[in-house]
Motif scaffolding. Structure first.
Motif, short mmCIF file in Angstrom:
data_model
loop_
_atom_site.label_atom_id
_atom_site.label_comp_id
_atom_site.label_asym_id
_atom_site.label_seq_id
_atom_site.Cartn_x
_atom_site.Cartn_y
_atom_site.Cartn_z
N GLY A 76 0.47 -4.09 26.84
CA GLY A 76 0.89 -3.25 25.73
C GLY A 76 1.62 -3.98 24.63
N VAL A 77 1.51 -5.32 24.58
CA VAL A 77 2.26 -6.08 23.59
C VAL A 77 1.75 -5.78 22.18
N LEU A 78 0.43 -5.85 22.03
CA LEU A 78 -0.15 -5.64 20.69
C LEU A 78 0.10 -4.22 20.22
N LEU A 79 0.00 -3.25 21.16
CA LEU A 79 0.23 -1.85 20.80
C LEU A 79 1.68 -1.64 20.37
N ARG A 80 2.61 -2.26 21.15
CA ARG A 80 4.02 -2.12 20.82
C ARG A 80 4.32 -2.74 19.46
N MET A 81 3.70 -3.92 19.20
CA MET A 81 3.93 -4.60 17.92
C MET A 81 3.41 -3.76 16.74
N ALA A 82 2.23 -3.15 16.93
CA ALA A 82 1.66 -2.35 15.84
C ALA A 82 2.56 -1.17 15.51
N ILE A 83 3.11 -0.52 16.56
CA ILE A 83 3.99 0.63 16.33
C ILE A 83 5.28 0.19 15.67
N GLU A 84 5.86 -0.93 16.13
CA GLU A 84 7.13 -1.37 15.57
C GLU A 84 6.98 -1.82 14.12
N LEU A 114 8.88 -0.32 10.94
CA LEU A 114 9.70 -1.15 10.07
C LEU A 114 9.31 -0.98 8.60
N LEU A 115 8.03 -0.72 8.36
CA LEU A 115 7.56 -0.50 6.98
C LEU A 115 7.76 0.93 6.52
N GLY A 116 8.31 1.76 7.39
CA GLY A 116 8.59 3.14 7.00
C GLY A 116 7.42 4.07 7.17
N HIS A 117 6.44 3.70 8.00
CA HIS A 117 5.26 4.53 8.18
C HIS A 117 5.29 5.23 9.53
N GLN A 118 4.68 6.40 9.56
CA GLN A 118 4.44 7.03 10.85
C GLN A 118 3.27 6.35 11.53
N VAL A 119 3.20 6.51 12.86
CA VAL A 119 2.13 5.92 13.64
C VAL A 119 1.39 7.03 14.37
N LEU A 176 0.82 -1.20 0.00
CA LEU A 176 0.00 0.00 0.00
C LEU A 176 0.86 1.26 0.00
N PRO A 177 0.51 2.24 -0.83
CA PRO A 177 1.29 3.49 -0.89
C PRO A 177 0.89 4.47 0.21
N ILE A 178 0.95 4.00 1.47
CA ILE A 178 0.53 4.84 2.59
C ILE A 178 1.76 5.37 3.31
N GLN A 179 1.57 6.48 4.01
CA GLN A 179 2.66 7.08 4.78
C GLN A 179 2.43 6.99 6.28
N GLU A 180 1.20 6.59 6.67
CA GLU A 180 0.89 6.62 8.10
C GLU A 180 -0.17 5.58 8.39
N ILE A 181 -0.09 5.01 9.60
CA ILE A 181 -1.18 4.17 10.08
C ILE A 181 -1.71 4.78 11.37
#
Length: 676
Positions: free
Chosen positions: A603-611, A615-620, A582-587
């Motif tokens: 906070g495991v799922l939250l930490r995983m989503a941010i990481e 890693l994909l180059g997106h802002q969170v 996907l050509p996205i810049q942010e999630i």
């Protein structure tokens, strides 16, 4: 156009034209009649006068030649003058002596011999006749002058009489024309009246014109033939206007009329009637697979089966597409109606053969009863329509109208109609919620949130009307309105020294629009807004519905320079492979992950989503941040941006400027705000 006056009407009529034509002919011909008569009579009278005068003069000369006594000759001349016809008489002898009567009326006039009538225009016809002796020798000359006046008076009287005759003839002809013209044009006036009746739409009265004029009879026959052809064409057009051309069933216009008539009869008699709406299940699939020709054949067979399942007195109509409407009159009870619906469905269950394909067709029928479910056409059709969708949803074949459920649907229907009006009535507005950079604690942009200031229900959030807009198709004009409003506000803020990227939410229906990228590009160009100042947010669940098509739309949007955000990340997790494409810049993390107590503990799922996003180059970004503790936790986990009530509630554009001044949150420039 003003009607012509009496004179103009007469001139334009056939009687007037005949009269004027007769006048014109007489104006040309009648002057010639007296002139011709006078010419002929004048010539006849003149010739008669000359011949008679010459004859009389020769006889008189013969009489005078036999006598040589001067006294007797003088007496004969005197008698001739006294007779009145001769007004001049004398004899010139060979010696030059003149023998005249005692009294000559024109003795003083010089003799001039005439060779034709009125040659010298002196009223006297002169002639000279030699007098011969016995040996045939001329011994004298007789000069006579005959009075032309009686002949001239006779010619004048004849001319006067011819004028009188001509005038009498003209008056008589004009009178006869005025009397006979209406008789001659009577049949034509009947034809005119008949043509006027035909022009007024009265085609039922047969044309009857009795006349002996061949041309008029021929015209009457042609007009009668035209009347019959118009009747046939009118009946054909009326049938076409009131019937569906494909099935031959009544169309909506005729159906509405018959329903009104049936309701009037039911009100008088106190009986019940039922209105049923039916459409075919999976018709679009059949139409798309086998083609429109097969779909048309299917509709024709359905029409025959439905018509065959009902009484002759019942009305079956095709409203359009695969939707049929039925009026059942003289309904005794609900069972009567449901039995009719079951008969229709039983007919539909029989396999249909279409171009070598055997199809199993099912239908959904909605039923509304008069007077139980409504007492007018609009209400009954709406109730039947709602019941039909309930039957389709429940896959139960048919359903009766349920007033409790219908009321909720009616409210939804009314709200949808009001939403359409809200766009034009300027009842919509945008509120803006700031997005804060958790590292710098500066404002990174705003999210535009739509609100509807309803005149009765107050300020409604988007969640209460966006789903309705999606089902009614209003989501597309709503998005264009949001773009225009947001871009207009961008310029207002820019003039105040504030440049903020604006995030706008896209619906799944918006992504289904292949023209969306072109529409957004046109709006950006029209408002002269840099593409990087527009952020588009799309739900993760929406992106998972049709990945290939959505990817093509997103790539076209990214090519414009617009920044894209995956909203509600974690609600319906997409595969990492798809997420990477996907050509996205942010999630934007779904608020359910943030607010779930169990997830908040570790906070495991939250930490995983941010990481994963990093890693994909997106802002969170995190939304729904409602307390300081959560804000600090997100900052500690490396979340880039946040928005929520703990930072700021959504506010109007004016309130946002005041908030920026009070909170001293400078609007970041594009480079800082957009950095990934």
């Amino acid at each position: 156009m003003a009607k012509p006056g009496g004179i103009a009407r007469f001139i334009n009529s056939l009687t007037g034209r005949l009269t004027l034509g007769l006048l014109a002919i007489h104006a040309l011909m009648l002057p010639m009649l007296p002139a011709g008569v006078v010419l002929l009579v004048k010539e006849g009278y003149q010739n008669q006068f000359v011949n008679q005068v010459r004859l009389d003069s020769h006889l008189f000369a013969s009489l005078l030649a036999q006598d040589q006594n001067e006294q007797r000759l003088r007496q004969l001349l005197h008698d001739a003058v006294l007779g009145g016809h001769v007004i001049y008489a004398e004899i010139i002898t060979e010696t030059g002596a003149v023998i005249q009567p005692e009294a000559s009326r024109l003795a003083q006039i010089q003799f001039r011999e005439d060779f034709f009538f009125s040659e010298h225009d002196d009223g006297v016809y002169y002639l000279a006749i030699p007098l011969y002796d016995e040996r045939g020798k001329a011994r004298a000359t007789l000069r006579l002058g005959y009075d032309e006046t009686p002949t001239l008076e006779l010619i004048q009287r004849t001319y006067t009489r011819s004028l009188y005759f001509t005038l009498a003839y003209f008056v008589l002809s004009l009178s006869l024309t005025l009397m006979l013209a209406p008789l001659l044009t009577k049949s034509l006036r009947r034809l005119r009246d008949a043509a006027q009746r035909i022009a007024d739409g009265n085609l039922r009265e047969q044309l009857q014109v009795t006349t002996s004029l061949t041309e008029v009879n021929s015209l009457a026959d042609d007009l009668e033939m035209m009347r019959r052809e118009l009747i046939n064409k009118s009946e054909t057009l009326e049938y076409q206007a009131l019937h569906d051309p494909l099935t031959g069933l009544p169309n909506r216009t005729l159906f509405d009329d018959r329903l009104e008539q049936a309701l009037m009869e039911a009100r008088r008699s106190g009986e019940s009637l039922a209105v049923c709406l039916m459409d075919l299940n999976r018709f679009k699939e059949i139409n798309d697979t086998l083609g429109h020709a097969a779909g048309d054949q299917l509709l024709q067979q359905v029409a025959l089966r439905v018509r065959g399942a009902l009484r002759e007195s019942d009305t079956v109509a095709r409203l359009g597409g695969d939707e049929f409407a039925i009026v059942l009159q003289h309904v005794d009870n609900v069972q009567h109606t449901t039995h009719a619906a079951q008969k229709i469905l039983s007919q539909m269950e029989q396999p249909m053969e279409l171009d070598g394909h055997t199809l199993d067709i099912t239908a959904s029928i909605g039923i509304a009863l008069f007077p139980d479910h409504g007492d007018d056409t609009e209400t009954l059709l709406r109730r039947a329509d709602l019941a039909m969708y309930e039957a389709k949803r429940a896959e139960c074949g048919y359903a009766l109208s349920q007033p409790q459920l219908d009321q909720a649907r009616d409210e939804k229907f009314i709200l949808g109609r009001e939403l359409r009006q809200a766009i034009n009535n300027k009842q919509l507005e945008l509120h803006y919620q700031p997005k804060i950079d958790l590292k710098t604690r500066k404002i990174q942009g705003v999210e535009a949130l739509m609100r509807w200031r309803h005149p009765e229900l107050g300020l409604l959030p988007a969640a209460q009307f966006i789903p309705l807009a999606e089902t009614t198709g209003l989501i597309h004009p709503l998005l264009l309105w949001v773009l225009d409003e947001a871009f207009s506000q961008y310029h207002i803020w820019s003039k105040a020294g504030v440049k903020l990227p604006i995030s706008i939410n896209l619906s799944s229906r918006n992504l289904h629009n292949p023209h969306l990228p072109d529409q957004i590009a046109a709006r950006l160009a029209a408002w002269e807004v840099p593409a990087e100042y527009l952020r588009l947010e799309i739900n993760e669940s929406t992106l998972n519905l049709d990945p290939s098509r959505n990817l093509e739309i997103l790539e076209r949007l990214a090519a414009l320079g617009v920044r894209l955000t995956m909203d509600n990340y974690g609600a319906a997790p997409a595969s990492l492979a798809y997420l990477k494409k996907l050509p996205i810049q942010e999630i934007k993390i779904d608020r359910a992950i943030l607010l779930d107590p169990e997830l908040a503990e570790n906070g495991v799922l939250l930490r995983m989503a941010i990481e994963i996003a990093h890693l994909l180059g997106h802002q969170v970004s995190a939304q729904g941040v409602e307390n300081k503790e959560l804000l600090e936790r997100l900052s500690a986990l490396g979340c880039d941006n946040a928005q929520g009530y703990s930072l700021s509630h959504p506010m109007t554009a004016t309130q946002l400027l005041q908030w920026l001044k009070q909170a001293r949150h400078p609007a970041t420039n594009t480079d800082h705000a957009g950095g990934a």
